[in-house]
Every structure is written in structure tokens, then in C-alpha cells.
Design a protein around this motif. Structure first.
Motif, mmCIF file in Angstrom:
data_model
loop_
_atom_site.group_PDB
_atom_site.id
_atom_site.type_symbol
_atom_site.label_atom_id
_atom_site.label_comp_id
_atom_site.label_asym_id
_atom_site.label_seq_id
_atom_site.Cartn_x
_atom_site.Cartn_y
_atom_site.Cartn_z
ATOM 1 N N LEU A 253 -141.437 -6.207 -5.753
ATOM 2 C CA LEU A 253 -140.021 -6.159 -6.100
ATOM 3 C C LEU A 253 -139.264 -5.677 -4.873
ATOM 4 O O LEU A 253 -139.412 -4.522 -4.454
ATOM 5 C CB LEU A 253 -139.778 -5.208 -7.283
ATOM 6 N N ASP A 254 -138.505 -6.581 -4.272
ATOM 7 C CA ASP A 254 -137.720 -6.177 -3.115
ATOM 8 C C ASP A 254 -136.394 -5.585 -3.584
ATOM 9 O O ASP A 254 -136.124 -5.472 -4.777
ATOM 10 C CB ASP A 254 -137.503 -7.356 -2.166
ATOM 11 N N GLU A 255 -135.560 -5.218 -2.637
ATOM 12 C CA GLU A 255 -134.325 -4.515 -2.981
ATOM 13 C C GLU A 255 -133.356 -5.383 -3.769
ATOM 14 O O GLU A 255 -132.635 -4.904 -4.639
ATOM 15 C CB GLU A 255 -133.682 -3.983 -1.698
ATOM 16 N N GLN A 256 -133.323 -6.667 -3.477
ATOM 17 C CA GLN A 256 -132.475 -7.576 -4.233
ATOM 18 C C GLN A 256 -132.921 -7.656 -5.686
ATOM 19 O O GLN A 256 -132.099 -7.614 -6.606
ATOM 20 C CB GLN A 256 -132.500 -8.968 -3.611
ATOM 21 N N GLU A 257 -134.202 -7.805 -5.876
ATOM 22 C CA GLU A 257 -134.736 -7.926 -7.242
ATOM 23 C C GLU A 257 -134.517 -6.641 -8.020
ATOM 24 O O GLU A 257 -134.255 -6.670 -9.235
ATOM 25 C CB GLU A 257 -136.213 -8.295 -7.169
ATOM 26 N N LEU A 258 -134.604 -5.509 -7.351
ATOM 27 C CA LEU A 258 -134.351 -4.235 -8.026
ATOM 28 C C LEU A 258 -132.880 -4.084 -8.398
ATOM 29 O O LEU A 258 -132.552 -3.672 -9.519
ATOM 30 C CB LEU A 258 -134.794 -3.069 -7.141
ATOM 31 N N GLU A 259 -131.991 -4.404 -7.477
ATOM 32 C CA GLU A 259 -130.568 -4.235 -7.736
ATOM 33 C C GLU A 259 -130.085 -5.140 -8.866
ATOM 34 O O GLU A 259 -129.119 -4.824 -9.562
ATOM 35 C CB GLU A 259 -129.769 -4.493 -6.461
ATOM 36 N N ASP A 277 -110.900 0.576 -12.493
ATOM 37 C CA ASP A 277 -112.258 0.381 -12.000
ATOM 38 C C ASP A 277 -112.229 -0.240 -10.603
ATOM 39 O O ASP A 277 -111.593 -1.281 -10.388
ATOM 40 C CB ASP A 277 -113.053 -0.510 -12.953
ATOM 41 N N ASP A 278 -112.912 0.401 -9.681
ATOM 42 C CA ASP A 278 -112.947 -0.024 -8.283
ATOM 43 C C ASP A 278 -114.302 -0.675 -8.010
ATOM 44 O O ASP A 278 -115.357 -0.054 -8.167
ATOM 45 C CB ASP A 278 -112.743 1.182 -7.363
ATOM 46 N N MET A 279 -114.294 -1.946 -7.582
ATOM 47 C CA MET A 279 -115.540 -2.668 -7.354
ATOM 48 C C MET A 279 -116.305 -2.147 -6.130
ATOM 49 O O MET A 279 -117.530 -2.297 -6.049
ATOM 50 C CB MET A 279 -115.262 -4.168 -7.191
ATOM 51 N N MET A 280 -115.600 -1.522 -5.199
ATOM 52 C CA MET A 280 -116.304 -0.887 -4.081
ATOM 53 C C MET A 280 -117.145 0.276 -4.592
ATOM 54 O O MET A 280 -118.266 0.505 -4.113
ATOM 55 C CB MET A 280 -115.298 -0.399 -3.047
ATOM 56 N N GLU A 281 -116.635 0.995 -5.543
ATOM 57 C CA GLU A 281 -117.402 2.084 -6.148
ATOM 58 C C GLU A 281 -118.600 1.541 -6.914
ATOM 59 O O GLU A 281 -119.668 2.170 -6.946
ATOM 60 C CB GLU A 281 -116.497 2.898 -7.071
ATOM 61 N N MET A 282 -118.449 0.396 -7.528
ATOM 62 C CA MET A 282 -119.569 -0.203 -8.248
ATOM 63 C C MET A 282 -120.730 -0.512 -7.298
ATOM 64 O O MET A 282 -121.901 -0.265 -7.623
ATOM 65 C CB MET A 282 -119.123 -1.480 -8.955
ATOM 66 N N GLU A 283 -120.422 -1.054 -6.112
ATOM 67 C CA GLU A 283 -121.488 -1.356 -5.157
ATOM 68 C C GLU A 283 -122.144 -0.087 -4.619
ATOM 69 O O GLU A 283 -123.342 -0.066 -4.358
ATOM 70 C CB GLU A 283 -120.935 -2.207 -4.020
ATOM 71 N N GLU A 284 -121.358 0.975 -4.469
ATOM 72 C CA GLU A 284 -121.943 2.254 -4.064
ATOM 73 C C GLU A 284 -122.854 2.788 -5.165
ATOM 74 O O GLU A 284 -123.933 3.337 -4.890
ATOM 75 C CB GLU A 284 -120.829 3.252 -3.752
ATOM 76 N N GLU A 285 -122.443 2.609 -6.398
ATOM 77 C CA GLU A 285 -123.274 3.030 -7.538
ATOM 78 C C GLU A 285 -124.566 2.228 -7.568
ATOM 79 O O GLU A 285 -125.654 2.771 -7.838
ATOM 80 C CB GLU A 285 -122.502 2.819 -8.835
ATOM 81 N N ARG A 286 -124.485 0.949 -7.282
ATOM 82 C CA ARG A 286 -125.684 0.111 -7.248
ATOM 83 C C ARG A 286 -126.644 0.592 -6.172
ATOM 84 O O ARG A 286 -127.868 0.638 -6.373
ATOM 85 C CB ARG A 286 -125.289 -1.344 -6.997
ATOM 86 N N LEU A 287 -126.110 0.951 -5.013
ATOM 87 C CA LEU A 287 -126.943 1.456 -3.920
ATOM 88 C C LEU A 287 -127.619 2.762 -4.318
ATOM 89 O O LEU A 287 -128.811 2.961 -4.035
ATOM 90 C CB LEU A 287 -126.086 1.655 -2.677
ATOM 91 N N ARG A 288 -126.889 3.650 -4.965
ATOM 92 C CA ARG A 288 -127.471 4.923 -5.403
ATOM 93 C C ARG A 288 -128.607 4.700 -6.405
ATOM 94 O O ARG A 288 -129.637 5.390 -6.361
ATOM 95 C CB ARG A 288 -126.388 5.795 -6.041
ATOM 96 N N MET A 289 -128.437 3.746 -7.298
ATOM 97 C CA MET A 289 -129.482 3.450 -8.287
ATOM 98 C C MET A 289 -130.734 2.906 -7.610
ATOM 99 O O MET A 289 -131.859 3.302 -7.953
ATOM 100 C CB MET A 289 -128.954 2.443 -9.308
ATOM 101 N N ARG A 290 -130.543 2.015 -6.658
ATOM 102 C CA ARG A 290 -131.699 1.461 -5.970
ATOM 103 C C ARG A 290 -132.434 2.534 -5.177
ATOM 104 O O ARG A 290 -133.663 2.599 -5.160
ATOM 105 C CB ARG A 290 -131.255 0.324 -5.054
ATOM 106 N N GLU A 291 -131.683 3.420 -4.504
ATOM 107 C CA GLU A 291 -132.314 4.510 -3.767
ATOM 108 C C GLU A 291 -133.078 5.437 -4.707
ATOM 109 O O GLU A 291 -134.144 5.961 -4.331
ATOM 110 C CB GLU A 291 -131.246 5.298 -3.002
ATOM 111 N N HIS A 292 -132.543 5.649 -5.897
ATOM 112 C CA HIS A 292 -133.220 6.515 -6.867
ATOM 113 C C HIS A 292 -134.598 5.955 -7.222
ATOM 114 O O HIS A 292 -135.592 6.700 -7.258
ATOM 115 C CB HIS A 292 -132.359 6.646 -8.128
ATOM 116 N N ILE A 293 -134.661 4.654 -7.463
ATOM 117 C CA ILE A 293 -135.953 4.043 -7.793
ATOM 118 C C ILE A 293 -136.895 4.092 -6.591
ATOM 119 O O ILE A 293 -138.089 4.410 -6.725
ATOM 120 C CB ILE A 293 -135.753 2.593 -8.272
#
Length: 446
Positions: A253-259, A277-293
Motif C-alpha cells: 500500500l503506497d501513499e496514494q492508496e492509503l490516502e 470549510d477550507d479545502m487546503m485544510e482538508m489536504e493538510e488533514e489528509r497528510l496528517r492521517m497518512r503520517e499517522h498510519i
């Protein structure tokens, strides 16, 4: 195997991930979109990809790549195989390197020109040392040293890429807050208080969202299993889940598949139709989730999740009893001191821009004056050319007529009336010294 080396190099794709659908109709199109948008974010991304694509066309290197592990790639052992690739592959690699060197030279020249750097002679070799992904001492051929430098530099840069994205997001948030405060300063007290209440209401509305499951937890994976995959939540199986979402079937599972797994959770918090709702914040949230995993599952730190790593993570206590996930709105991305330093930096840049604008304005005025002078000089030249043409034309009209063989014919000039009168007068004034003849038919005297 396409772009497999990029995956082994831990390529971080900054793309908008999409939910995975099993209908089959749009899956191929979405995979193509992800593949096209899979930019690593590196300034030499195109060069890196082109080198890999050329290397994958060589059967020998491709075979070595399939059997190589991450450590073989990182420590440079794979670079030694470059000497065994075919001639046309080496020729193409040489061409790619020359193109990259030329591109970097243009970038350096543009940078030096923009900063008005004085230079008598450009030392390309020393300037190219600023770029670590190629050998500056050899600018014409692609050697094993180039592949080793490219791999090591990409690995190091990608490890710092997430940190740079976080810093970029922080600056974005500070700029947004700075603009908000500047906007409020321009309002009177009544309008300012009204606008502050409206902004506070939007913040509160944004916070009123459903509970977000911790990334990689059983609750989060079951939700994807049920709502995205359309399967019975009671039949959830981690191994089957892994294979379903290993879209390229490479066993990882690469980073794309995880995100792509976080889309359902992000939709609980962010909606592009909502003002709050700010879509830039959404992408930052996505990055934080991927880093968590990655921090909890990727045990060998190769930025890829194997099936073994994934199954081991499901045996941990955090898998069934995770901590509550805190979204970005729970904690500010910056401190007040950081914001103040950022505003000072903005003011300094604004002053510098004003100085440059004034310099450009003065240069523009000087150019306009020179332009006017050149225009006046141009008109003088045009007038001189016109007069010269007229003189040449008049001279051509004054030539005598030509004869039958092209020779010039000269004719005497006709006397003018004034000249005739003058000649008669001159003859009258000349004395006649000849004796006068005697009158005829007169009687002769004795």
C-alpha cells in the motif's frame, strides 16, 4: 511495474485522492488520472521520472529492479548495473542529462539576472554544484555516479517533503489570519463587530461535524469496507481489505492508496460547497492521517505498507481502542509569536517590492525619454532620405536625350529674346570703317 522505482524511492504524490469504486467503469480512468498527477513535488521530478522510464525499457536493468530491495536502491548497489544496459539506453540517458544541465543553466541565469548579480564569467561547474541530483564534473554523459546521486538525493528530499508541506500550510494559515485582521482594520466599529460575529459563527459551524475515526483503526476500516466497498461489516477481514485496496496489485500500500482510504472521514468535516470549510485544510488533514498510519504501521520506514506490516498493526491494542482523532480545528497551526514574525517578514517584503516598483518606474521613464529621442531622430533621417530622393529624381530629369545607339545627344541652346536685342545693339555700336559706295544713277560732274 511502471514507476516501480518511484514507489521504492518513497514517492510522495501530492494529489487529490478519490474513493475507490468497484464498478469497473471509471476505475481505469481514475487510475490514469492518479498516474498523471503523481508529482513528487521535487524540482527535478520530470528528470527523475524520465530517467526511470528509460531504465525500465532495458530488460537486464528491469530484471535487477524486480529483485532489488529498498536497501539495495538506497545504498547505490543498483547503480552499478548501469554499465550493463544497452547502448541505446545509455545514449538516451546521456541526452536526458544534457537537457537537465541545460535547464539548470537557464534557471541559474534567470535567477542571477533577476537579482542583478554582477558576473564577468559564469563558472557552470561551480554553479551546478548547487544541485545534488547530478554530477557537476561530468555534464555530457550519464554514469553510475549520476544514478547514485539521483537516488540518494531523491530519497533525502522526499523524507523532508512532508515537513515542507506542513510548513507551507502553516504559512498559508498565517497569511489567511493576517488578511482577516487587515480587513477588519478597514471597517468601522459597528461593521467590524458584525463581521467578527459572522466569522465566529462560521468557525463554530465548521466544528459541528460527526466524530472522525482514527486513521487505520478498525472503526475507520470497517466504514470503508461497508460504505465504499459495499460489503457486510460483520464479514470484515483485514487480509481481504488489504488486497481490495492494493489497486496496482504489487503487494504494497503506497501513499496514494492509503490516502484514498481517508476520503469518507474527510467528507465528514469538509464540503467544498460550504463557506466555512477550507479545502487546503482538508489536504493538510489528509497528510496528517497518512503520517499517522505510517508512524504506527510502517515498521521498516520505507514509506510503504506491506501485507505483513498491515496484519501486525491489526493485532495492536490501538487498532480496536484508538484515541479520539483531533482535527485541525482543535489546535491552531501557529502561535501568536510566529504570526508576528510572519507579519514582520511580510512588511519587509512589501517594502522591498515598493523599492523595486519605484526603480522600475524610473527605468520606464528613462526608456520613454530615450524612445522619444529615437523617434525624433528617426523622423530626421526619414526627411533627409526624402530630400535626397527628390534631388536624385530632379537630376535624372535634366539628362540630355539619348541617340539611337544609346549615346547622349547635345543640342545647342536656343538664344533668348534678351540675347538677340543685346546682339543688335552691340552691332549698332560697332563703327563701320569700310568706304561708303557712291550713290548710283547720279550725274557725273566734269
Amino acid at each position: 511495474m511502471r514507476l516501480l522505482l518511484l514507489l521504492l524511492l518513497s514517492v510522495s504524490a501530492s494529489v487529490w485522492s478519490v474513493p475507490i469504486e468497484r464498478n469497473g467503469g471509471n476505475q481505469e480512468v481514475k487510475e490514469e488520472e492518479q498516474e498523471e498527477n503523481g508529482d513528487t513535488g521535487l524540482y527535478y521530478d520530470r528528470y527523475l521520472r524520465e530517467v526511470i522510464e528509460v531504465l525500465e525499457t532495458d530488460p537486464h536493468f528491469r530484471e535487477k529492479l524486480q529483485t532489488a530491495n529498498t536497501e539495495d536502491i538506497k545504498n547505490g548497489r543498483l547503480s552499478k548495473e548501469l554499465d550493463l544496459v544497452s547502448h541505446h539506453v545509455r545514449t538516451r540517458l546521456d541526452e536526458l542529462k544534457r537537457q537537465e544541465v541545460s535547464r539548470l543553466r537557464m534557471l541559474l541565469k534567470a535567477k542571477m539576472d533577476s537579482t542583478n548579480t554582477q558576473r564577468e564569467q559564469m563558472d557552470h561547474a561551480s554553479l551546478l554544484r548547487q544541485f545534488e541530483h547530478l554530477d557537476p564534473h561530468n555534464q555530457n554523459t550519464f554514469e553510475a555516479k549520476d544514478l547514485e546521486l539521483l537516488i540518494s538525493t531523491a530519497t533525502k528530499d522526499l523524507e523532508n517533503y512532508d515537513a515542507e508541506r506542513h510548513e507551507e500550510f502553516k504559512r498559508y494559515e498565517m497569511l489567511k489570519e493576517h488578511e482577516r485582521r487587515e480587513y477588519l482594520k478597514g471597517l468601522d466599529q459597528e461593521k467590524r463587530e458584525k463581521e467578527e460575529r459572522r466569522m465566529q459563527e462560521l468557525k463554530e459551524k465548521h466544528r459541528q461535524h460527526p466524530k472522525v475515526n482514527a486513521p487505520g483503526s478498525v472503526a475507520q476500516l470497517r466504514e470503508v469496507w461497508e460504505e465504499t466497498d459495499g460489503l457486510d461489516p460483520q464479514e470484515f477481514n483485514p487480509k481481504t481489505f488489504f488486497k481490495l485496496h492494493d489497486t496496482n496489485e504489487d503487494g504494497l500500500l503506497d501513499e496514494q492508496e492509503l490516502e484514498a482510504l481517508f476520503t469518507k472521514e474527510l467528507e465528514k468535516v469538509y464540503d467544498p460547497k460550504n463557506e466555512e470549510d477550507d479545502m487546503m485544510e482538508m489536504e493538510e488533514e489528509r497528510l496528517r492521517m497518512r503520517e499517522h498510519i505510517m508512524n504506527n504501521v510502517d515498521t521498516n520506514k520505507d514509506r510503504l505498507v506491506s501485507l505483513e506490516e498491515f496484519l501486525k498493526s491489526t493485532e495492536k491494542r490501538e487498532f480496536n481502542n484508538p484515541k479520539e482523532w483531533e482535527t485541525l480545528d482543535a489546535k491552531p497551526a501557529y502561535t501568536e509569536e510566529e504570526l508576528q514574525r510572519f507579519e514582520v517578514e511580510l512588511r519587509d517584503k512589501e517594502e522591498e517590492l515598493k523599492r523595486r516598483v519605484e526603480t522600475l518606474r524610473q527605468e520606464q521613464e528613462l526608456l520613454n525619454e530615450r524612445g522619444k529621442a529615437l523617434e525624433a531622430q528617426k523622423k530626421e533621417y526619414q526627411q533627409a532620405v526624402l530630400e535626397m530622393s527628390q534631388r536624385q529624381k530632379e537630376g535624372a530629369d535634366a539628362l540630355p536625350p539619348a541617340g539611337p545607339n544609346g549615346e547622349l545627344q547635345f543640342q545647342p541652346k536656343a538664344p533668348q529674346p534678351e540675347e538677340k536685342e543685346t546682339k543688335a545693339d552691340q552691332e549698332a555700336e560697332v563703327p563701320n570703317n569700310l568706304p561708303a559706295e557712291p550713290p548710283q544713277n547720279l550725274p557725273v560732274q566734269p
